[in-house]
Write a protein that holds these residues in place. Structure first.
Motif, PDB file in Angstrom:
ATOM      1  N   VAL A 177      -5.802 -15.014 -12.571  1.00 52.36           N
ATOM      2  CA  VAL A 177      -4.347 -14.963 -12.405  1.00 52.36           C
ATOM      3  C   VAL A 177      -3.660 -14.517 -13.693  1.00 52.36           C
ATOM      4  O   VAL A 177      -2.595 -13.892 -13.658  1.00 52.36           O
ATOM      5  N   ALA A 178      -4.273 -14.811 -14.836  1.00 54.18           N
ATOM      6  CA  ALA A 178      -3.658 -14.449 -16.123  1.00 54.18           C
ATOM      7  C   ALA A 178      -3.477 -12.943 -16.266  1.00 54.18           C
ATOM      8  O   ALA A 178      -2.624 -12.498 -17.046  1.00 54.18           O
ATOM      9  N   CYS A 179      -4.234 -12.152 -15.510  1.00 49.23           N
ATOM     10  CA  CYS A 179      -4.085 -10.686 -15.583  1.00 49.23           C
ATOM     11  C   CYS A 179      -2.697 -10.234 -15.142  1.00 49.23           C
ATOM     12  O   CYS A 179      -2.246  -9.143 -15.522  1.00 49.23           O
ATOM     13  N   ASN A 180      -2.007 -11.064 -14.362  1.00 53.78           N
ATOM     14  CA  ASN A 180      -0.651 -10.726 -13.926  1.00 53.78           C
ATOM     15  C   ASN A 180       0.376 -10.854 -15.046  1.00 53.78           C
ATOM     16  O   ASN A 180       1.508 -10.378 -14.902  1.00 53.78           O
ATOM     17  N   TYR A 181       0.001 -11.480 -16.148  1.00 57.69           N
ATOM     18  CA  TYR A 181       0.973 -11.805 -17.195  1.00 57.69           C
ATOM     19  C   TYR A 181       0.659 -11.141 -18.526  1.00 57.69           C
ATOM     20  O   TYR A 181       1.222 -11.519 -19.556  1.00 57.69           O
ATOM     21  N   VAL A 182      -0.235 -10.158 -18.524  1.00 54.16           N
ATOM     22  CA  VAL A 182      -0.563  -9.441 -19.763  1.00 54.16           C
ATOM     23  C   VAL A 182      -0.351  -7.953 -19.545  1.00 54.16           C
ATOM     24  O   VAL A 182      -0.403  -7.463 -18.411  1.00 54.16           O
ATOM     25  N   ASP A 183      -0.119  -7.239 -20.628  1.00 47.82           N
ATOM     26  CA  ASP A 183       0.193  -5.813 -20.541  1.00 47.82           C
ATOM     27  C   ASP A 183      -0.959  -4.915 -20.981  1.00 47.82           C
ATOM     28  O   ASP A 183      -1.069  -3.781 -20.509  1.00 47.82           O
ATOM     29  N   THR A 184      -1.801  -5.397 -21.871  1.00 47.23           N
ATOM     30  CA  THR A 184      -2.842  -4.530 -22.428  1.00 47.23           C
ATOM     31  C   THR A 184      -4.118  -4.612 -21.593  1.00 47.23           C
ATOM     32  O   THR A 184      -4.468  -5.678 -21.063  1.00 47.23           O
ATOM     33  N   ASN A 185      -4.810  -3.502 -21.516  1.00 45.90           N
ATOM     34  CA  ASN A 185      -6.073  -3.474 -20.787  1.00 45.90           C
ATOM     35  C   ASN A 185      -7.144  -4.327 -21.454  1.00 45.90           C
ATOM     36  O   ASN A 185      -8.065  -4.818 -20.792  1.00 45.90           O
ATOM     37  N   ILE A 243      -8.854  -6.127   4.048  1.00 46.58           N
ATOM     38  CA  ILE A 243      -7.670  -5.870   4.869  1.00 46.58           C
ATOM     39  C   ILE A 243      -6.445  -6.597   4.318  1.00 46.58           C
ATOM     40  O   ILE A 243      -5.349  -6.028   4.235  1.00 46.58           O
ATOM     41  N   ILE A 244      -6.603  -7.870   3.937  1.00 45.80           N
ATOM     42  CA  ILE A 244      -5.480  -8.640   3.391  1.00 45.80           C
ATOM     43  C   ILE A 244      -4.957  -7.992   2.113  1.00 45.80           C
ATOM     44  O   ILE A 244      -3.743  -7.815   1.934  1.00 45.80           O
ATOM     45  N   ILE A 245      -5.863  -7.617   1.218  1.00 44.62           N
ATOM     46  CA  ILE A 245      -5.429  -6.999  -0.032  1.00 44.62           C
ATOM     47  C   ILE A 245      -4.793  -5.633   0.242  1.00 44.62           C
ATOM     48  O   ILE A 245      -3.778  -5.268  -0.364  1.00 44.62           O
ATOM     49  N   GLY A 246      -5.372  -4.884   1.195  1.00 48.05           N
ATOM     50  CA  GLY A 246      -4.758  -3.604   1.560  1.00 48.05           C
ATOM     51  C   GLY A 246      -3.355  -3.791   2.109  1.00 48.05           C
ATOM     52  O   GLY A 246      -2.437  -3.020   1.791  1.00 48.05           O
ATOM     53  N   GLY A 247      -3.165  -4.840   2.919  1.00 48.04           N
ATOM     54  CA  GLY A 247      -1.832  -5.136   3.444  1.00 48.04           C
ATOM     55  C   GLY A 247      -0.855  -5.542   2.358  1.00 48.04           C
ATOM     56  O   GLY A 247       0.315  -5.141   2.374  1.00 48.04           O
ATOM     57  N   ILE A 248      -1.334  -6.342   1.395  1.00 45.21           N
ATOM     58  CA  ILE A 248      -0.482  -6.738   0.266  1.00 45.21           C
ATOM     59  C   ILE A 248      -0.041  -5.504  -0.525  1.00 45.21           C
ATOM     60  O   ILE A 248       1.133  -5.372  -0.900  1.00 45.21           O
ATOM     61  N   LEU A 249      -0.982  -4.607  -0.774  1.00 48.40           N
ATOM     62  CA  LEU A 249      -0.651  -3.398  -1.533  1.00 48.40           C
ATOM     63  C   LEU A 249       0.351  -2.518  -0.787  1.00 48.40           C
ATOM     64  O   LEU A 249       1.285  -1.981  -1.389  1.00 48.40           O
ATOM     65  N   LYS A 250       0.156  -2.383   0.511  1.00 47.68           N
ATOM     66  CA  LYS A 250       1.067  -1.548   1.280  1.00 47.68           C
ATOM     67  C   LYS A 250       2.468  -2.149   1.311  1.00 47.68           C
ATOM     68  O   LYS A 250       3.475  -1.424   1.288  1.00 47.68           O
ATOM     69  N   SER A 251       2.550  -3.491   1.330  1.00 49.29           N
ATOM     70  CA  SER A 251       3.851  -4.164   1.406  1.00 49.29           C
ATOM     71  C   SER A 251       4.554  -4.249   0.062  1.00 49.29           C
ATOM     72  O   SER A 251       5.777  -4.106  -0.020  1.00 49.29           O
ATOM     73  N   THR A 252       3.792  -4.499  -1.006  1.00 45.00           N
ATOM     74  CA  THR A 252       4.405  -4.757  -2.314  1.00 45.00           C
ATOM     75  C   THR A 252       4.192  -3.636  -3.323  1.00 45.00           C
ATOM     76  O   THR A 252       4.902  -3.566  -4.331  1.00 45.00           O
ATOM     77  N   GLY A 253       3.178  -2.808  -3.097  1.00 44.55           N
ATOM     78  CA  GLY A 253       2.873  -1.756  -4.062  1.00 44.55           C
ATOM     79  C   GLY A 253       2.267  -2.273  -5.346  1.00 44.55           C
ATOM     80  O   GLY A 253       2.188  -1.555  -6.338  1.00 44.55           O
ATOM     81  N   SER A 254       1.797  -3.531  -5.344  1.00 42.25           N
ATOM     82  CA  SER A 254       1.280  -4.157  -6.560  1.00 42.25           C
ATOM     83  C   SER A 254       0.100  -5.066  -6.218  1.00 42.25           C
ATOM     84  O   SER A 254      -0.010  -5.581  -5.103  1.00 42.25           O
ATOM     85  N   PHE A 255      -0.767  -5.291  -7.225  1.00 46.29           N
ATOM     86  CA  PHE A 255      -1.910  -6.185  -7.061  1.00 46.29           C
ATOM     87  C   PHE A 255      -1.596  -7.633  -7.446  1.00 46.29           C
ATOM     88  O   PHE A 255      -2.487  -8.485  -7.380  1.00 46.29           O
ATOM     89  N   LYS A 256      -0.372  -7.936  -7.870  1.00 49.78           N
ATOM     90  CA  LYS A 256      -0.081  -9.276  -8.389  1.00 49.78           C
ATOM     91  C   LYS A 256      -0.370 -10.368  -7.358  1.00 49.78           C
ATOM     92  O   LYS A 256      -1.048 -11.360  -7.650  1.00 49.78           O
ATOM     93  N   LEU A 257       0.147 -10.222  -6.143  1.00 48.98           N
ATOM     94  CA  LEU A 257      -0.116 -11.226  -5.117  1.00 48.98           C
ATOM     95  C   LEU A 257      -1.575 -11.216  -4.696  1.00 48.98           C
ATOM     96  O   LEU A 257      -2.123 -12.256  -4.286  1.00 48.98           O
ATOM     97  N   ALA A 258      -2.208 -10.063  -4.793  1.00 51.57           N
ATOM     98  CA  ALA A 258      -3.628  -9.987  -4.449  1.00 51.57           C
ATOM     99  C   ALA A 258      -4.460 -10.864  -5.390  1.00 51.57           C
ATOM    100  O   ALA A 258      -5.384 -11.556  -4.952  1.00 51.57           O
ATOM    101  N   LEU A 259      -4.150 -10.853  -6.677  1.00 52.76           N
ATOM    102  CA  LEU A 259      -4.885 -11.684  -7.630  1.00 52.76           C
ATOM    103  C   LEU A 259      -4.617 -13.165  -7.388  1.00 52.76           C
ATOM    104  O   LEU A 259      -5.513 -14.010  -7.559  1.00 52.76           O
ATOM    105  N   VAL A 260      -3.399 -13.513  -6.989  1.00 52.35           N
ATOM    106  CA  VAL A 260      -3.091 -14.909  -6.637  1.00 52.35           C
ATOM    107  C   VAL A 260      -3.901 -15.324  -5.410  1.00 52.35           C
ATOM    108  O   VAL A 260      -4.451 -16.430  -5.350  1.00 52.35           O
TER     109      VAL A 260
END
Length: 450
Positions: free
Chosen positions: A336-344, A397-414
């Protein structure tokens, strides 16, 4: 000289090495679509949700194949059934490189069908691994052995992600499928001269057989499998009732479902995450994915060694298996911490920590080898893998749906992190004592003789 004659041999480690090698190819073939997806999806003109559905094709078939695959292992023996599986999944993998010849419209459907066939052919593989470990390894070595073959999922990424990334970038994504299919055929040939049951192996010694049998290895497992008469109607149902009525098994089933959510994020959407969310090239993403994979591999081996060490120190089998699982799942929440950092660099750090923890906690196959009824080890492993791999359908499928709805992986990581919590809860609260389940009595399965 007498002491030397009684020293246990090491043939079982040759068996484990072969399981590790085949399992690496198994997982590489599952993840090949993730590596090729950024270019393949452009060539075929598919959106993230459609890509998620194609990813899930493997899971649908893999889940469907578990019970018949487990039954086939018990009925015909591991070597024969597994060999057929390796050969078929390798052919279907290579065939995926030809889909563009059918035109972009038909190619998506054909790709889905071929992924489905790969999943069905791979169905008996991990129940077969668990079956061979139960036959060849005593209880005090079983955690480490199971962790080693299970950690192949990470080593597959370490070894093949850079190779597949290079082939995709240099020659085009179809050649990646051709390469992996050919490698699988070579592995099938090697399998035929390496894998045997304990009593049938041409190089095993009596001392090794006595050692592993005294430690709880089911040395007659495959010999009994091929000698059994055909199953009568209702036999599988009777065995399934025993397995499905056991609370500990349900805890392990649910835990495996949750743990596999992390696995299938890693082998499906993780490279896409690196390219789309983090702006990497395909080659860089393949190299970048190696670090979390190495950590997952090291965690997987450490989890097995830790579990067996606890057992040798006198702790119960329940403690020895549950402590690493729960601890590892809690560590994997670092994703989850990946949602709160900027650097690779920090993304790399937290992903590596998360998959190190996931590796430590991935002891489900050791638990199944510990608790499965002796006569239905294949069916037990198949049921465990069937429930566990429902996540292979839902996660993409769930992650694909999250991406299509939000355009981001943040909820996917949660979503992935929540499954890590579910796995810890399942082993800690739902699963009871870890011990071998009794077989159904033969009198309950077969009609009386007149």
């Amino acid at each position: 000289m007498a002491g030397i004659a009684q020293r246990p041999g090491r043939v079982r480690y040759t068996i484990l090495a072969m399981l590790f090698l085949v399992s690496i190819i198994n997982y590489a073939d599952r993840s090949i679509l993730a590596i090729t997806a950024p270019l393949l999806s452009k060539d075929l003109g598919i959106d993230p949700l459609q890509l998620g559905i194609v990813f899930s094709a493997f899971g649908w078939a893999y889940v469907i194949a578990q019970l018949p695959g487990g039954w086939a292992l018990d009925r015909f023996g591991t070597k024969r059934v597994y060999l057929i599986g390796i050969t078929l999944w390798s052919i279907f993998t290579a065939a995926q490189g030809t889909v563009l010849a059918f035109g972009a419209g038909a190619a998506v459907s054909i790709l889905f069908a071929l992924r489905f066939l790969v999943g069905f052919a791979e169905g008996p593989s991990f129940p077969g691994n668990a079956r061979l470990v139960a036959a060849w390894f005593p209880a005090a070595e079983r955690g480490t052995a199971s962790a080693i073959f299970n950690s192949s999922q990470y080593f597959a990424t370490v070894l093949f992600a850079p190779i597949m990334g290079y082939i995709t970038f240099t020659f085009g994504w179809p050649y990646t499928f051709f390469f992996m299919g050919g490698l699988g055929i070579l592995a099938a040939l090697l399998w035929t001269v390496t894998i045997y049951g304990p009593r049938a192996h041409p190089r095993v010694t009596d001392a090794e057989i006595d050692f592993i049998a005294a430690g709880g290895a089911l040395v007659e497992l495959d010999r009994n499998a091929v000698a059994r008469p055909p199953a009568i109607p209702g036999e599988m149902a009777a065995n399934l009732r025993i397995l499905l009525s056991n609370r500990t098994l349900w805890g392990v089933y649910i835990g495996q479902f949750a743990i596999n959510t992390l696995t299938y994020f890693f082998i499906t959407w993780f490279p896409v995450y690196l390219v789309q969310e983090r702006g990497m090239t395909i080659m860089k993403a393949g190299l970048f994915a190696s670090a979390p994979a190495i950590c997952g591999f090291l965690g997987g081996v450490l989890g097995g060694v830790w579990s067996d060490w606890l057992l040798r120190r006198g702790y119960s089998l329940t403690i020895a298996r549950k402590v690493p699982v729960v601890s590892g799942m809690l560590v994997s929440l670092a994703i989850v911490a990946c949602n709160y950092v900027d650097t690779n660099t920090l993304v790399l750090l937290f992903m590596s920590i998360a998959f190190f923890g996931k590796g430590i906690g991935a002891l489900g196959w050791a638990v199944i080898a510990d608790v499965a009824p002796r006569k239905t080890a294949g069916l037990s492993g198949g049921l465990f893998n069937m429930v566990g791999n429902l996540s292979s359908i839902l996660t993409p499928i769930i992650i694909g749906g999250i991406l299509k709805s939000t355009g981001s992986f943040k909820l996917a990581l949660v979503f992935v992190a929540c499954n890590a919590l579910l796995a810890a809860f399942s082993y800690l609260v739902i699963a009871g004592k870890i011990e071998r389940i009794e077989d159904a009595p033969d009198t309950a399965l077969r009609p009386a003789i007149a």
